[in-house]
Design a protein around this motif. Sequence first.
Motif, PDB file in Angstrom:
ATOM      1  N   TYR A   1       0.818  -1.204   0.000  1.00  0.00           N
ATOM      2  CA  TYR A   1       0.000   0.000   0.000  1.00  0.00           C
ATOM      3  C   TYR A   1       0.858   1.263   0.000  1.00  0.00           C
ATOM      4  O   TYR A   1       0.615   2.192  -0.761  1.00  0.00           O
ATOM      5  N   GLU A   2       1.872   1.273   0.853  1.00  0.00           N
ATOM      6  CA  GLU A   2       2.736   2.447   0.961  1.00  0.00           C
ATOM      7  C   GLU A   2       3.543   2.693  -0.306  1.00  0.00           C
ATOM      8  O   GLU A   2       3.941   3.818  -0.581  1.00  0.00           O
ATOM      9  N   SER A   3       3.767   1.648  -1.090  1.00  0.00           N
ATOM     10  CA  SER A   3       4.505   1.823  -2.348  1.00  0.00           C
ATOM     11  C   SER A   3       3.561   2.117  -3.517  1.00  0.00           C
ATOM     12  O   SER A   3       3.972   2.110  -4.672  1.00  0.00           O
TER      13      SER A   3
ATOM     14  N   LEU B   1      -9.293   6.615  -2.165  1.00  0.00           N
ATOM     15  CA  LEU B   1      -9.148   7.277  -0.870  1.00  0.00           C
ATOM     16  C   LEU B   1      -8.245   8.508  -0.931  1.00  0.00           C
ATOM     17  O   LEU B   1      -8.556   9.538  -0.340  1.00  0.00           O
ATOM     18  N   ASN B   2      -7.155   8.413  -1.666  1.00  0.00           N
ATOM     19  CA  ASN B   2      -6.229   9.557  -1.757  1.00  0.00           C
ATOM     20  C   ASN B   2      -6.905  10.801  -2.321  1.00  0.00           C
ATOM     21  O   ASN B   2      -6.591  11.913  -1.899  1.00  0.00           O
TER      22      ASN B   2
ATOM     23  N   PHE C   1      -1.173   9.665   1.694  1.00  0.00           N
ATOM     24  CA  PHE C   1      -0.921   8.818   2.856  1.00  0.00           C
ATOM     25  C   PHE C   1       0.460   9.154   3.403  1.00  0.00           C
ATOM     26  O   PHE C   1       1.424   9.236   2.668  1.00  0.00           O
ATOM     27  N   HIS C   2       0.545   9.365   4.732  1.00  0.00           N
ATOM     28  CA  HIS C   2       1.824   9.693   5.348  1.00  0.00           C
ATOM     29  C   HIS C   2       2.402   8.545   6.166  1.00  0.00           C
ATOM     30  O   HIS C   2       3.577   8.222   6.033  1.00  0.00           O
ATOM     31  N   SER C   3       1.593   7.965   7.043  1.00  0.00           N
ATOM     32  CA  SER C   3       2.101   6.883   7.888  1.00  0.00           C
ATOM     33  C   SER C   3       0.929   6.157   8.538  1.00  0.00           C
ATOM     34  O   SER C   3      -0.223   6.483   8.298  1.00  0.00           O
ATOM     35  N   LYS C   4       1.270   5.212   9.391  1.00  0.00           N
ATOM     36  CA  LYS C   4       0.253   4.445  10.094  1.00  0.00           C
ATOM     37  C   LYS C   4       0.653   4.299  11.557  1.00  0.00           C
ATOM     38  O   LYS C   4       1.826   4.383  11.899  1.00  0.00           O
TER      39      LYS C   4
ATOM     40  N   LEU D   1      -2.659   7.714   8.625  1.00  0.00           N
ATOM     41  CA  LEU D   1      -2.587   9.171   8.689  1.00  0.00           C
ATOM     42  C   LEU D   1      -2.431   9.756   7.291  1.00  0.00           C
ATOM     43  O   LEU D   1      -1.417   9.548   6.630  1.00  0.00           O
ATOM     44  N   TYR D   2      -3.449  10.473   6.869  1.00  0.00           N
ATOM     45  CA  TYR D   2      -3.470  11.128   5.561  1.00  0.00           C
ATOM     46  C   TYR D   2      -3.385  12.632   5.769  1.00  0.00           C
ATOM     47  O   TYR D   2      -3.523  13.126   6.885  1.00  0.00           O
ATOM     48  N   GLU D   3      -3.190  13.356   4.692  1.00  0.00           N
ATOM     49  CA  GLU D   3      -3.071  14.821   4.770  1.00  0.00           C
ATOM     50  C   GLU D   3      -4.284  15.455   5.443  1.00  0.00           C
ATOM     51  O   GLU D   3      -4.141  16.302   6.320  1.00  0.00           O
ATOM     52  N   ARG D   4      -5.468  15.072   5.028  1.00  0.00           N
ATOM     53  CA  ARG D   4      -6.684  15.730   5.509  1.00  0.00           C
ATOM     54  C   ARG D   4      -7.159  15.201   6.847  1.00  0.00           C
ATOM     55  O   ARG D   4      -7.598  15.970   7.709  1.00  0.00           O
ATOM     56  N   GLN D   5      -7.091  13.887   7.034  1.00  0.00           N
ATOM     57  CA  GLN D   5      -7.662  13.285   8.237  1.00  0.00           C
ATOM     58  C   GLN D   5      -7.191  11.845   8.396  1.00  0.00           C
ATOM     59  O   GLN D   5      -6.690  11.244   7.453  1.00  0.00           O
TER      60      GLN D   5
END
Length: 147
Positions: free
Chosen positions: A32-34, A68-69, A75-78, A98-102
């Motif tokens: 997912y992160e990639s 979702l993005n 997406f920043h982290s979890k 943890l995303y930019e908006r929420q």
Amino acid sequence: MKTKIFTLICLLSFSQVSFAYQDEIDKFFSLYESGKVLEAVDSIYSSNKWILQKKDDVQHVKSQLQNLNSLVGKFHSKVKLGEEHIAERLYHITYLALYERQPVRLEFVFYKPEENWVIYSFSFDDEIDEELQKFARDKIAGYNVGS
């Protein structure tokens, strides 16, 4: 001496339990992160042959997660919020993405019918405002009571 050996055996078997499904979650997040959202969903569902019979449901999860993005930003982290289990056969693991908006909650439920862990359910939502508010209020009230 017997107590130490028994304790060591218990700890080792518990670690194997948690590593089995945690490996699946780690693999999901790695993909997912990639940016490999579709592969991440396929990966998390790959342990359960029964999920394959629900292709429309899986496709729906894929498209929602892929979009979702556009709704909540990058997406920043979890953060792993915690896990609960029932009789060492059913594990519910919750993460906060943890995303930019929420933030977005991701929930993984693994089931061990026999020897191997299988994904029982995977879900995500952004409906956590009321729960966060209740958690914070309960926590604050709990601190005030003891003061």
